[in-house]
Scaffold this motif. Sequence first.
Motif, PDB file in Angstrom:
ATOM      1  N   TRP A 289       4.702  -0.853   5.402  1.00 42.04           N
ATOM      2  CA  TRP A 289       4.695  -0.601   3.672  1.00 42.04           C
ATOM      3  C   TRP A 289       3.497   0.058   3.452  1.00 42.04           C
ATOM      4  CZ3 TRP A 289       5.573  -6.746   2.386  1.00 42.04           C
ATOM      5  CH2 TRP A 289       6.579  -6.866   2.456  1.00 42.04           C
ATOM      6  N   ASP A 290       2.756  -0.278   3.831  1.00 45.83           N
ATOM      7  CA  ASP A 290       1.056   0.492   3.263  1.00 45.83           C
ATOM      8  C   ASP A 290       0.601   2.566   3.953  1.00 45.83           C
ATOM      9  OD1 ASP A 290      -0.502  -1.014   1.913  1.00 45.83           O
ATOM     10  OD2 ASP A 290      -1.538  -1.165   3.719  1.00 45.83           O
TER      11      ASP A 290
ATOM     12  N   LEU B  57       5.667 -11.713   2.349  1.00 46.90           N
ATOM     13  CA  LEU B  57       5.209 -10.525   3.399  1.00 46.90           C
ATOM     14  C   LEU B  57       5.739 -11.454   5.062  1.00 46.90           C
ATOM     15  CD1 LEU B  57       3.425  -8.630   5.250  1.00 46.90           C
ATOM     16  CD2 LEU B  57       1.410  -9.404   4.493  1.00 46.90           C
TER      17      LEU B  57
ATOM     18  N   THR C 239       3.766  -0.671  -1.217  1.00 43.71           N
ATOM     19  CA  THR C 239       3.136  -2.088  -1.279  1.00 43.71           C
ATOM     20  C   THR C 239       2.750  -2.426  -2.258  1.00 43.71           C
ATOM     21  OG1 THR C 239       2.013  -1.607   1.407  1.00 43.71           O
ATOM     22  CG2 THR C 239       1.196  -3.504   0.262  1.00 43.71           C
TER      23      THR C 239
ATOM     24  N   LEU D  18       3.075  -5.027   7.074  1.00 46.13           N
ATOM     25  CA  LEU D  18       1.928  -4.608   6.089  1.00 46.13           C
ATOM     26  C   LEU D  18       1.861  -3.317   6.186  1.00 46.13           C
ATOM     27  CD1 LEU D  18       0.689  -5.337   3.200  1.00 46.13           C
ATOM     28  CD2 LEU D  18      -1.378  -5.959   4.685  1.00 46.13           C
TER      29      LEU D  18
END
Length: 69
Positions: free
Chosen positions: A30-31, A12, A36, A27
């Motif tokens: 990605w979420d 990450l 993720t 992040l």
Amino acid sequence: MTEEMKFFMYLLEYYADHKKRKTGEVLAEWDSKGITKRIYDNYWLYHTEAIENAFADIDSLLKTGKPAW
């Protein structure tokens, strides 16, 4: 902390640096794309290859929802 989590954090941070973005932004992206867990679960593959291969795979997941391989 598991080896998988250590590598996920490394991945990450380096991905965010490579993209010149903040880790929190990466992040969150990605979420929002629902990838993720998939990235985390690919530890077995990503940690044995060049980091650029993992970056290419993540880019593909973000664009198409499918891995590069």
